[in-house]
Design an enzyme around this catalytic site. Structure first.
Site: not given
Length: 195
Positions: A11-13
């Site tokens: 996931v990105s964040t």
């Protein structure tokens, strides 16, 4: 050695949740201890999870991902990663994209992916060359910063004119003689002013 199945989720964040991807990987038969994860943007070059995964997999193994874009930072990166894995005899299976490189259709998609990535690389190279040519026409220096500035070259000319050897002048300026000569050529003497 028996073929193993590994999973990778990203996931990105920190605000996003890995659980959807992890549950899907476990549902596809990936053991909890064989799932590697990262919480970083796709553009991030350093991803500890993918680095550990690449160290763990071997010939005959398969990496399962929820979607291909979780694995690669870009089309080019994904194609490069897929090529590395292919050379090592490691397959890729994407649960939502329907890609499985152990099957004929998956290998076809891998081939298309590699071709598109090469096209993207060539397009980027062409754009960079065109941009650099335009910058040079506008008088902008491209590439490394010159080792010697105009004032250094002027000082070198004075020392050379007084009879000092080029080797010593170059040593004083902490550059090679070739660099000194290139700088002298790049900064020609201004013609004398008309009286």
């Amino acid at each position: 050695m028996m073929a193993r199945i590994f999973g990778y989720a990203r996931v990105s964040t920190g605000d996003q949740d890995l659980s959807l991807q992890v549950h899907a990987l476990q549902g596809a038969g990936v053991g909890k201890d064989n799932i590697f994860t990262d919480v970083v943007t796709g553009a991030q070059a350093i991803r500890p999870g993918i680095t550990a995964l690449m160290a763990a997999v071997g010939e005959g193994d398969t990496i399962v991902v929820w979607r291909l874009d979780r694995l690669g930072r870009s089309l080019v990166h994904l194609a490069d990663l897929a090529a590395q894995l292919h050379q090592r005899g490691v397959g890729i299976r994407s649960l939502t994209d329907g890609v499985d490189t152990s099957q004929a259709t998956g290998r076809l998609i891998y081939g298309i992916l590699s071709t598109l990535a090469e096209f993207e690389r060539e397009t980027i190279r062409t754009r960079v060359r065109a941009g650099m040519a335009a910058a040079r026409r506008a008088g902008v220096h491209c590439g490394r910063r010159p080792a010697l500035k105009a004032e250094h070259v002027a000082h070198a000319r004075e020392r050379l004119a007084s009879g000092e050897p080029a080797r010593r002048v170059a040593g004083f300026l902490k550059v090679s003689e070739a660099t000194l000569y290139r700088a002298l050529a790049r900064h020609p003497l201004a013609p004398p002013a008309a009286q």
